[in-house]
Design a protein around this motif. Structure first.
Motif, PDB file in Angstrom:
ATOM      1  N   GLU A  59       0.764  -1.234  -0.211  1.00  0.00           N
ATOM      2  CA  GLU A  59      -0.409  -0.033  -0.062  1.00  0.00           C
ATOM      3  C   GLU A  59       0.933   1.118   0.035  1.00  0.00           C
ATOM      4  O   GLU A  59       1.762   1.378   0.593  1.00  0.00           O
ATOM      5  CB  GLU A  59      -0.793  -0.074   1.271  1.00  0.00           C
ATOM      6  N   CYS A  60       0.460   2.175  -0.942  1.00  0.00           N
ATOM      7  CA  CYS A  60       1.143   3.639  -0.649  1.00  0.00           C
ATOM      8  C   CYS A  60       0.357   4.630  -0.389  1.00  0.00           C
ATOM      9  O   CYS A  60      -1.090   4.654  -0.816  1.00  0.00           O
ATOM     10  CB  CYS A  60       1.648   3.815  -2.294  1.00  0.00           C
ATOM     11  N   THR A  61       0.550   5.324   0.467  1.00  0.00           N
ATOM     12  CA  THR A  61       0.207   6.604   1.011  1.00  0.00           C
ATOM     13  C   THR A  61       0.817   7.915   0.094  1.00  0.00           C
ATOM     14  O   THR A  61       2.115   8.035   0.306  1.00  0.00           O
ATOM     15  CB  THR A  61       0.316   6.874   2.531  1.00  0.00           C
ATOM     16  N   ASP A 119       6.168  18.911   7.959  1.00  0.00           N
ATOM     17  CA  ASP A 119       6.729  17.605   8.571  1.00  0.00           C
ATOM     18  C   ASP A 119       5.741  16.955   9.363  1.00  0.00           C
ATOM     19  O   ASP A 119       5.652  15.733   9.270  1.00  0.00           O
ATOM     20  CB  ASP A 119       7.795  18.034   9.454  1.00  0.00           C
ATOM     21  N   GLU A 120       5.069  17.461  10.147  1.00  0.00           N
ATOM     22  CA  GLU A 120       3.924  16.895  10.873  1.00  0.00           C
ATOM     23  C   GLU A 120       2.939  16.146  10.124  1.00  0.00           C
ATOM     24  O   GLU A 120       2.681  15.046  10.501  1.00  0.00           O
ATOM     25  CB  GLU A 120       3.233  18.092  11.921  1.00  0.00           C
ATOM     26  N   GLU A 121       2.483  16.839   9.234  1.00  0.00           N
ATOM     27  CA  GLU A 121       1.553  16.236   8.191  1.00  0.00           C
ATOM     28  C   GLU A 121       2.139  14.952   7.653  1.00  0.00           C
ATOM     29  O   GLU A 121       1.394  13.790   7.505  1.00  0.00           O
ATOM     30  CB  GLU A 121       1.135  17.171   7.232  1.00  0.00           C
ATOM     31  N   ILE A 122       3.399  14.983   7.176  1.00  0.00           N
ATOM     32  CA  ILE A 122       3.880  13.913   6.506  1.00  0.00           C
ATOM     33  C   ILE A 122       4.224  12.842   7.338  1.00  0.00           C
ATOM     34  O   ILE A 122       3.976  11.578   7.204  1.00  0.00           O
ATOM     35  CB  ILE A 122       5.413  14.235   5.676  1.00  0.00           C
ATOM     36  N   GLN A 123       4.594  13.170   8.820  1.00  0.00           N
ATOM     37  CA  GLN A 123       5.149  12.148   9.839  1.00  0.00           C
ATOM     38  C   GLN A 123       3.823  11.453  10.049  1.00  0.00           C
ATOM     39  O   GLN A 123       3.978  10.113  10.304  1.00  0.00           O
ATOM     40  CB  GLN A 123       5.389  13.000  11.102  1.00  0.00           C
ATOM     41  N   LEU A 154      13.012  13.271   7.281  1.00  0.00           N
ATOM     42  CA  LEU A 154      11.760  12.497   7.718  1.00  0.00           C
ATOM     43  C   LEU A 154      12.058  10.856   7.606  1.00  0.00           C
ATOM     44  O   LEU A 154      11.363  10.367   8.550  1.00  0.00           O
ATOM     45  CB  LEU A 154      10.637  12.898   6.753  1.00  0.00           C
ATOM     46  N   ALA A 155      12.540  10.405   6.146  1.00  0.00           N
ATOM     47  CA  ALA A 155      12.586   9.172   6.252  1.00  0.00           C
ATOM     48  C   ALA A 155      13.453   8.509   7.360  1.00  0.00           C
ATOM     49  O   ALA A 155      13.145   7.675   7.850  1.00  0.00           O
ATOM     50  CB  ALA A 155      13.247   8.726   4.609  1.00  0.00           C
ATOM     51  N   HIS A 156      14.551   9.121   7.438  1.00  0.00           N
ATOM     52  CA  HIS A 156      15.667   8.512   8.201  1.00  0.00           C
ATOM     53  C   HIS A 156      15.234   8.608   9.550  1.00  0.00           C
ATOM     54  O   HIS A 156      15.567   7.574  10.597  1.00  0.00           O
ATOM     55  CB  HIS A 156      17.000   9.282   8.123  1.00  0.00           C
ATOM     56  N   ARG A 157      14.401   9.487  10.165  1.00  0.00           N
ATOM     57  CA  ARG A 157      13.988   9.559  11.473  1.00  0.00           C
ATOM     58  C   ARG A 157      13.023   8.359  11.770  1.00  0.00           C
ATOM     59  O   ARG A 157      12.779   7.905  12.829  1.00  0.00           O
ATOM     60  CB  ARG A 157      13.125  11.009  11.480  1.00  0.00           C
ATOM     61  N   ASN A 158      12.491   7.810  10.455  1.00  0.00           N
ATOM     62  CA  ASN A 158      11.580   6.804  10.663  1.00  0.00           C
ATOM     63  C   ASN A 158      12.502   5.368  10.305  1.00  0.00           C
ATOM     64  O   ASN A 158      11.546   4.549  10.195  1.00  0.00           O
ATOM     65  CB  ASN A 158      10.151   6.975  10.112  1.00  0.00           C
TER      66      ASN A 158
END
Ligand SMILES: *Cc1c(COP(=O)(O)O)cnc(C)c1O
Length: 430
Positions: A127-129, A137-141, A172-176
Motif C-alpha cells: 500500500e502507498c500513501t 513535517d507533522e503532516e508527512i510524519q 523525515l525518512a531517516h527519522r523513521n
C-alpha cells in the motif's frame, strides 16, 4: 587512488576502462551467454561466490559499463540498468517491500509511477500513501506506519515542475528508519545529485535526457550504499536475513554497501527479468556522452521560452522553477543552482479546447508521447499521459486540466519561439 573526475569527464569517459587492444568504445556484447572452462567455475558464479557473467538476464558487460557510468555520475556505489523507467521504479520499491508492507510517495510524480503505486502494487498487497510534498513535517510524519518501508519522490516532478525538498524528505525518512528513493529523471546528475542531500537510492527513466535522442526506452537504479540496513534489520528481512533461494545467504552481511543492488539483480532480475537490451544500453551510452552539454542547452532555451510565455498576455500561467516568481524558485536555487531541466508547464487563457487548438497549430514542435529529448515537443497530460486519472487524482498529482507540457529541445531557440508565437496567433484569432 584515482582522483574523482568531474561530471563532464564522467559523461564522456566514465564506466569503461579498456585494456591494451580492447575496443576504445563500449562495445555491444550481443551475447546471451558467456564461456567458462569447467563446471566448478560456473557453480561458483551461481552461488554468488565469484563475480562474472553467465547469462545476460542477470548481467551483461555493456550494461554494466553504462550502469557504472551512471553510478559514478550520481556518486553512488552500484547501479543496474532496467528495461524501462517503470521497471526501475517498481524494482526500487519492490526490492524492500513485500505484501503487507506500506510506503509513502510524494503525490507529484509521473502519471505512470502514480498508477504503478496506487493500483498495480496495491494488487500485490503493497500500500502507498501519497503526501503533498509541500505539506508540513507533522503532516508527512502522520503518514508513517510501523510497516512503512521507504519514501519516494521526484527531484523535479513530471509534468508539474514541482521541486522536492530532498533534504527535508531524507530527514523525515531517516527519522523513521527507512530510505529515501528519488526519481532523478528530469534533473539528471548533471544538475542534481540527490545523494548529496541525503537520498539513499536514485532511479531514472534513461529514456529521457540520458538517452536524449528518443531512441531507446530504459531505466536505471543507483544505490548510495549508505543506508544502514542492518540497524533496521527487523524492517528489511529481505536484505538482513537469509535468502532461502540463495542457500541462506544474507545480502547485507555478504555484500555490505553492494547489498541492495546485488539483491535486486540476483532476485528481482532473475525472477522478473526486465533487463535492458545491450543494444539499448549502447545507445544510452552515446547519449550520456553529451548529457552535460545538452542539459545546458535545454535549460538555456527553456529559460528563454518560459520568459517569453510569461510575458504573453494570452498565457494564463507558467510553471518553471527558473523563473524568479515561481513557487519553487527558492528550492531550485538550493537543489538546482546550475539549472533544472527543459520542461515547462503552462496554461492558456480560455478553455481546454483553446489549449488543444494551440498545440494543433504548432508546426516544428510536435505533439508526441515523449518528453526530455533533443526535439522540442508538446503534450496535454489530461488528454494523453494522465488520461487514466480522475480529476481529483489529476489535482493531487499537480496536473491542472489545462496544463500543457512543453519539453524544450536543443534547437535554435529563435525557431522554437517563432513556432510558439505563430501557434498562439493562429489559435487565438477567432
Ligand atoms: C517517463 C518517466 C518514467 C517512466 O519511464 P519509462 O522509461 O517510460 O518507463 C518514470 N519517471 C519519470 C519522471 C518519467 O518522466
Amino acid at each position: 587512488m584515482e582522483k574523482k573526475q568531474k561530471s563532464g569527464t564522467l559523461c564522456v569517459q566514465g564506466g569503461w576502462k579498456p585494456k591494451k587492444g580492447e575496443p576504445r568504445v563500449v562495445p555491444i556484447y550481443q551475447s546471451t551467454t558467456f564461456k567458462y572452462d569447467n563446471s566448478e567455475q560456473m557453480a561458483r558464479l551461481f552461488d554468488l561466490k565469484d563475480s562474472g557473467y553467465f547469462y545476460t538476464r542477470l548481467q551483461n558487460p555493456t550494461n554494466d559499463a553504462v550502469a557504472a557510468k551512471i553510478a559514478a555520475l550520481e556518486g553512488g556505489v552500484a547501479a543496474m540498468l532496467t528495461s524501462s523507467g517503470q521497471a526501475a521504479s517498481f524494482y526500487a520499491v519492490f526490492n524492500i517491500c513485500e505484501a503487507g508492507d506500506h510506503f509513502i510517495s510524494s503525490s507529484t510524480i509521473y502519471g505512470g509511477t502514480y498508477n504503478l503505486f496506487a493500483v498495480t502494487m496495491k494488487k500485490m498487497g503493497i500500500e502507498c500513501t501519497f503526501v503533498d510534498p509541500d505539506s508540513s513535517d507533522e503532516e508527512i510524519q502522520k503518514a508513517f506506519r510501523p510497516n512503512t518501508k521507504c519514501v519516494f519522490g521526484e527531484t523535479i516532478s513530471n509534468p508539474g515542475g514541482v521541486v522536492l525538498d530532498i533534504e527535508r524528505f531524507a530527514q523525515l525518512a531517516h527519522r523513521n528508519g527507512v530510505p529515501l528513493i528519488i526519481d532523478n529523471t528530469f534533473a539528471t546528475p548533471i544538475h542534481c545529485r540527490p545523494f548529496e542531500w541525503g537520498a539513499d537510492i536514485v532511479t531514472h527513466s534513461t529514456t529521457k535526457y540520458m538517452d536524449g535522442h528518443a531512441t531507446a526506452v530504459g531505466g536505471c537504479i543507483v544505490d548510495s550504499g549508505r543506508f544502514p540496513w542492518m540497524e533496521h534489520a527487523d524492517k528489511f528481512p529481505g536484505l538482513c536475513s537469509p535468502d532461502e533461494s540463495y542457500h541462506g545467504l544474507t545480502y547485507a552481511e555478504s555484500f555490505g554497501a553492494g547489498a541492495y543492488i546485488t539483491k535486486a539483480t540476483a532476485q528481482l532480475m532473475r525472477d522478473l527479468g526486465s533487463i535492458q537490451s545491450p543494444e539499448n544500453a549502447f545507445l544510452l551510452n552515446i547519449g550520456l556522452e553529451t548529457l552535460h552539454l545538452r542539459m545546458k542547452q535545454h535549460c538555456k532555451n527553456a529559460q528563454r521560452v518560459a520568459e517569453f510565455l510569461q510575458s504573453d498576455p494570452r498565457v494564463a500561467w507558467v510553471n518553471y522553477a527558473g523563473l524568479p516568481e515561481d513557487k519553487y524558485h527558492a528550492l531550485a536555487e538550493k537543489y538546482l543552482p546550475e539549472g533544472g531541466c527543459g520542461v515547462i508547464a503552462f496554461g492558456l487563457k480560455g478553455t481546454r479546447e483553446d489549449a488543444i487548438r494551440f498545440m494543433d497549430s504548432l508546426k516544428m514542435i510536435c505533439i508526441v508521447t515523449h518528453v526530455a529529448d533533443a526535439r522540442t515537443c508538446v503534450l496535454h497530460p489530461a488528454s494523453h499521459t494522465h488520461r487514466q486519472l480522475s480529476d481529483e487524482q489529476l489535482r493531487e498529482a499537480g496536473v491542472a486540466p489545462d496544463l500543457i507540457r512543453l519539453s524544450v529541445g536543443i534547437e535554435d531557440v529563435d525557431d522554437i519561439l517563432a513556432d510558439i508565437q505563430q501557434a498562439l496567433d493562429e489559435s487565438t484569432q477567432g
